[in-house]
Design a protein around this motif. Structure first.
Motif, PDB file in Angstrom:
ATOM      1  N   GLN A 406       4.248 -14.652  -6.913  1.00 56.53           N
ATOM      2  CA  GLN A 406       3.798 -13.501  -6.529  1.00 56.53           C
ATOM      3  C   GLN A 406       4.644 -12.260  -6.539  1.00 56.53           C
ATOM      4  OE1 GLN A 406       2.211 -16.444  -3.436  1.00 56.53           O
ATOM      5  NE2 GLN A 406       1.010 -17.156  -5.433  1.00 56.53           N
ATOM      6  N   LEU A 407       5.116 -11.681  -7.311  1.00 53.69           N
ATOM      7  CA  LEU A 407       5.756 -10.583  -7.166  1.00 53.69           C
ATOM      8  C   LEU A 407       4.531  -9.906  -6.726  1.00 53.69           C
ATOM      9  CD1 LEU A 407       8.268  -8.572  -6.316  1.00 53.69           C
ATOM     10  CD2 LEU A 407       7.956  -8.293  -9.398  1.00 53.69           C
ATOM     11  N   GLY A 408       3.780  -9.816  -7.738  1.00 57.34           N
ATOM     12  CA  GLY A 408       2.073  -8.197  -7.139  1.00 57.34           C
ATOM     13  C   GLY A 408       1.117  -8.273  -6.498  1.00 57.34           C
ATOM     14  N   ARG A 409       1.543  -9.586  -6.004  1.00 61.03           N
ATOM     15  CA  ARG A 409       0.167  -9.893  -4.481  1.00 61.03           C
ATOM     16  C   ARG A 409       1.645  -9.620  -3.667  1.00 61.03           C
ATOM     17  NH1 ARG A 409      -2.526 -15.487  -3.355  1.00 61.03           N
ATOM     18  NH2 ARG A 409      -2.871 -15.078  -5.617  1.00 61.03           N
ATOM     19  N   ARG A 414      -0.063  -5.450   2.495  1.00 60.46           N
ATOM     20  CA  ARG A 414       0.091  -4.612   3.162  1.00 60.46           C
ATOM     21  C   ARG A 414      -0.023  -4.926   4.659  1.00 60.46           C
ATOM     22  NH1 ARG A 414       0.792   0.668   1.493  1.00 60.46           N
ATOM     23  NH2 ARG A 414       0.745   0.753  -0.694  1.00 60.46           N
ATOM     24  N   ARG A 415      -0.488  -6.189   4.866  1.00 61.61           N
ATOM     25  CA  ARG A 415      -0.334  -7.456   6.238  1.00 61.61           C
ATOM     26  C   ARG A 415       0.865  -7.794   6.266  1.00 61.61           C
ATOM     27  NH1 ARG A 415      -6.393  -9.866   5.831  1.00 61.61           N
ATOM     28  NH2 ARG A 415      -4.985  -9.903   3.827  1.00 61.61           N
ATOM     29  N   LEU A 416       1.652  -8.094   5.042  1.00 59.06           N
ATOM     30  CA  LEU A 416       3.246  -8.982   5.138  1.00 59.06           C
ATOM     31  C   LEU A 416       4.252  -7.982   6.363  1.00 59.06           C
ATOM     32  CD1 LEU A 416       4.474 -11.215   3.820  1.00 59.06           C
ATOM     33  CD2 LEU A 416       5.204  -8.982   2.299  1.00 59.06           C
ATOM     34  N   ARG A 417       4.396  -8.912   7.009  1.00 55.79           N
ATOM     35  CA  ARG A 417       5.181  -8.176   8.168  1.00 55.79           C
ATOM     36  C   ARG A 417       7.227  -8.758   8.030  1.00 55.79           C
ATOM     37  NH1 ARG A 417       2.482  -5.413   7.875  1.00 55.79           N
ATOM     38  NH2 ARG A 417       0.895  -4.441   9.695  1.00 55.79           N
TER      39      ARG A 417
END
Ligand SMILES: Nc1nc2c(c(=O)[nH]1)N[C@H]1C(S)=C(S)[C@@H](COP(=O)(O)OP(=O)(O)OC[C@H]3O[C@@H](n4cnc5c(=O)[nH]c(N)nc54)[C@H](O)[C@@H]3O)O[C@H]1N2
Ligand SMILES: Nc1nc2c(c(=O)[nH]1)N[C@H]1C(S)=C(S)[C@@H](COP(=O)(O)OP(=O)(O)OC[C@H]3O[C@@H](n4cnc5c(=O)[nH]c(N)nc54)[C@H](O)[C@@H]3O)O[C@H]1N2
Ligand code: SF4
Ligand SMILES: [Mo]
Length: 743
Positions: A406-409, A414-417
């Motif tokens: 899921q590299l693209g995802r 932007r919500r990944l912290r």
């Protein structure tokens, strides 16, 4: 690339290299010139041992002869019985194809153009490492160490350059971990659930088998050194069955080709069980002693009667019944599976269900009977892994895992912290090899993403880098290799000096570690120290196999007691020690028994065809070698296999240029109507580089990053497309960089 190297121009270097390889013009070239290429001393010809670095089950042994610093011979090691004197076609000319390829990167590069444009200027190692360390330090301070993602995979699977130093570096840094799931994870998870280990029948022992099923594996292309052993078994009367939705080159050779719809193998295996159990073709003594959960399985497979299974798989009932009868009655019977069908939604359970079949029939009791899958666990036991990655001394905290599928995802989330702010790519070409190419490209275009690539070439991934560092090839560095498809350990000696300013992956991470102020002594270890430490083990499989032995002989077969019949009397690696038909640990999530789960597709009216994208190229290895001109010419332009029925209804003829499309992207390709695929399914090879292709998109532009049922793998094959005749005025840009011609 612009600018000049401070020493030799890149072009001159490559010219020298090619002359050097060919061994020509020795007399006309001053010895000094050649010395500057190789740095070797003059004198006698010297032969070096080596091993193929590719992610391939065969891990072939080779020998390189060097005289006056020039490679005068490169060939398979004739003594290794598995390599059997032959490298595959794509590796026979490896030195000139890869090591001396005119596009080889020979100095570090810094981006000067837009991301993805591929414009770079040369920069010194010292300066580049300093700048990368500065940026990395600042980014880690601001966003935390888990904002760093190492995307390193199997570009080389030899142990030192694969990950020895990089693992130490990223563990010390506290970076995110990469879940390496694109190949093997569902297959391993499925098999482990049933059998607790993936090691079964050893490759050479297939000669003893009398009924061989190659289930979702294209041996003649992807595991070619197993093929002669299969031929030997056939000479001795073995029947060969291939189960594959595609009439592959291997399927063409089979006595029987069964062609189910893709991703239905779990149903087929459960259907075979239905017949074997209901007709009393089981080995009840084996089941009683060495298995767990038979009654639950028996009840479960009643749902998989021949009529239901035939409908799911698109087969005749008689095909399923005959296969079950033949398989259960033949002795010794062997199922060989590897990777193929894991890239599907039901992939994990397919491997689990198929992996149970030999325990139902007691096939394991026979030499050459049972299941053949991987061999890596044998090396897992034998080699000194703890010394290699030093994880326990370096890890200060647990860090998160990011699934490579899921590299693209992930890059666009932007919500990944914390969000991914720094990406290191080495031993990998994700723009070509990972699903959802366009989403990955979008992520790599992010201005706030700092990308560092270590490579041989400016690949379609490296084009997005801020810095590229030149890596050495297997001819230029030390390494040692285990194998996942056979039982020989191999040493790799450097035969020539690094080309240009290339350095091994390990050295890149050593230099960066130093610049980052990592003072742990393990960052000082040389590649040779690392190689020696791997075989520093007193496991009986390595008895007599020392570093000195390998320096002399190059390779050695693990000392595995013979005959190797791991489950003749149980001995499964599961917690119960038995083959587990029923997984109690998965009782609560519906996975206790393998099950067929139909995939529902959205927009199936718009995209009615199921697309398979497989490694069908003979001349490339994943995306590697797909930039070698003579191999591209031999391979020919990529084609879409489409059944004439599907082609006819779309007014498509053999050789027509077509557009294959879905919501993820579109690929322009030629149609091939050979009826090697069923109606409703189309197949396209993966591996081609987008920048070489009209429309700049290849197979993974269409695929989804959907995960498999087990193991977090890539359900690449669960992909729906429409196919239309290509109209040149359609809005697809054409690249100027087209190596593949459509004439
Ligand atoms: N659609 C579709 N996609 C697939 C598959 C499929 O069947 N269908 N198969 C999948 C499978 S099984 C796999 S294993 C993956 C493979 O995917 P990848 O591991 O990304 O393999 P490659 O595409 O060959 O890229 C390897 C890169 O490593 C570089 N390399 C080689 N040696 C070295 C070295 O010593 N140092 C450095 N720094 N770089 C090096 C090569 O130049 C090459 O660019 O692809 C997967 N992708
Ligand atoms: N020439 C060459 N050799 C290679 C590689 C390469 O790129 N080129 N890649 C190497 C790598 S990384 C790997 S992992 C191995 C993989 O080697 P294999 O295990 O052979 O796997 P694949 O080549 O992915 O696929 C094998 C076959 O599985 C079939 N298949 C796909 N889906 C299904 C399904 O649902 N059911 C069934 N029954 N069959 C299915 C495909 O049609 C294909 O013919 O090969 C290695 N060897
Ligand atoms: S790619 Fe595989 S078959 Fe070819 S030389 Fe390498 S290990 Fe051998
Ligand atoms: Mo793979």
């Amino acid at each position: 690339m612009s600018g000049k190297s401070k020493k030799l121009t890149r072009r001159k270097f490559i010219d020298l290299g090619i002359q050097g390889y060919a061994g020509l013009q020795l007399a006309s070239l001053a010895p000094g010139t050649l010395l500057s290429l190789s740095g070797c001393t003059l004198g006698e010809a010297k032969t070096f041992h080596g091993v193929c670095y590719h992610d391939c089950p065969d891990s072939c042994s080779w020998k390189v002869t060097v005289k006056h610093g020039v490679i005068t011979a490169f060939a398979a090691d004739k003594n290794n019985p598995f390599t059997a004197g032959k490298l595959c076609g794509k590796m026979e000319t490896f030195p000139q194809d890869i090591a001396f390829h005119p596009d080889r990167i020979v100095t570090p590069l810094k981006r000067v153009g837009e991301k993805g444009q591929g414009k770079f200027e040369e920069i010194s190692w010292m300066q580049a490492i300093r700048e990368v360390a500065e940026k990395l330090t600042a980014s880690v301070e601001e966003y935390g160490s888990e904002s760093v993602l190492p995307f390193g995979y199997m570009g080389t699977q030899s142990l030192i350059q694969k990950s020895a130093m990089s693992k130490r570096f990223f563990t010390k840094l506290g970076a995110s971990n990469l879940s390496e799931t694109i190949c093997g994870a569902p297959a391993v998870t499925g098999n482990l659930l049933a059998n607790g280990q993936t090691t079964g029948v050893l490759p050479e022992d297939i000669v003893n088998s009398r009924y061989i099923i190659l289930w979702g594996t294209n041996t003649k292309k992807s595991n070619i050194h197993l093929w002669p052993f299969i031929l030997k078994a056939r000479e001795q009367g073995a029947k060969l069955v291939v189960i594959d939705p595609f009439k592959s080159v291997t399927a063409m050779e089979a006595d029987l080709h069964i062609q189910p719809m893709p991703d239905t193998d779990v149903a087929l295996a459960l259907g075979m069980m239905h017949i074997i159990i209901n007709e009393g073709l089981t080995d009840n003594d084996y089941i009683e002693r060495y298995t767990l959960g038979f009654e639950a399985l028996k009840a479960h497979v009643q749902n998989y009667d021949p009529a239901s299974v035939a409908a799911i798989c698109g087969l005749e009932e008689s095909q399923i019944i005959d296969l079950a009868h033949e398989y259960a009655k033949a002795k010794p019977s062997l199922i060989r599976y590897l990777i193929g069908m894991e890239h599907s939604h039901n992939g994990g359970d397919a491997f689990r269900a198929i992996g149970m079949l030999p325990s139902l029939t007691g096939a394991w009791r026979e030499h050459g009977g049972g299941l053949m899958h991987f061999t890596y666990e044998l090396f897992g036991k034998a080699l000194n892994w703890e010394r290699l990655d030093m994880h326990s001394t370096l890890a200060e905290k647990e860090t998160r895992f990011i699934n490579m599928v899921q590299l693209g995802r992930v890059l666009n989330n932007r919500r990944l912290r914390p969000a991914i702010k720094t990406l290191f790519v080495f031993n990998a070409n994700p723009v070509v090899s990972i699903p959802n190419q366009n989403l990955i490209r979008k992520g790599l275009e992010r201005e706030d993403l700092f990308t560092v690539v270590v490579e041989h070439f400016i690949t379609d991934t490296a084009k997005y880098a801020d810095y590229i560092f030149p890596a050495t090839t297997q001819l230029e560095h030390w390494d040692i290799a285990d194998s996942w498809g056979q039982v020989y350990i191999n040493l790799n000696q450097p035969a020539i000096e690094p080309i240009g300013e290339a350095k091994p992956n390990s050295e890149f991470f050593r230099l960066l570690a130093k610049e980052m102020g990592f003072t742990d002594p393990c960052f000082e270890e040389s590649d040779l120290d690392l190689v020696k430490s791997v075989v520093d083990s007193d496991h009986p499989y390595l008895e007599g196999i020392t570093f000195d032995y390998l320096m002399e002989h190059g390779w050695a077969k693990l000392k595995i007691p013979e005959p190797f019949m791991p489950h003749a009397q149980g001995g499964f690696g599961t917690e119960s020690g038995k083959c587990e038909f029923y997984a109690t640990s998965l009782k609560n999530n519906g996975h206790a028994l393998p099950k067929y789960r139909a995939v529902r597709y959205r927009n199936s009216r718009d995209y009615p065809l199921q697309l398979m994208t497989v490694k069908a190229t003979k001349n490339f290895h994943n995306s590697s070698h797909a930039n070698v001109r003579h191999l591209i010419e031999t391979e020919g332009a990529p084609t879409l296999e489409i059944h004439s029925k599907d082609a006819l209804s779309r007014n498509i003829s053999n050789g027509d240029l077509i557009r294959v499309e879905n919501r993820n992207g579109s690929v322009i390709i030629k149609a091939r109507l050979k009826n090697r695929i069923r109606p409703g399914v189309v197949l396209m090879p993966s591996g081609f580089w987008p920048s070489h292709i009209k429309g700049s998109s290849t197979a993974n532009a269409l695929t989804n990053d959907r995960l498999t049922d087990l193991g977090g793998g890539a359900a690449i094959q669960n992909c729906r497309v429409q196919v239309i005749k290509y109209e040149p005025e359609a809005s697809v840009s054409e690249t100027t960089d087209t190596h593949v011609k459509y004439t």
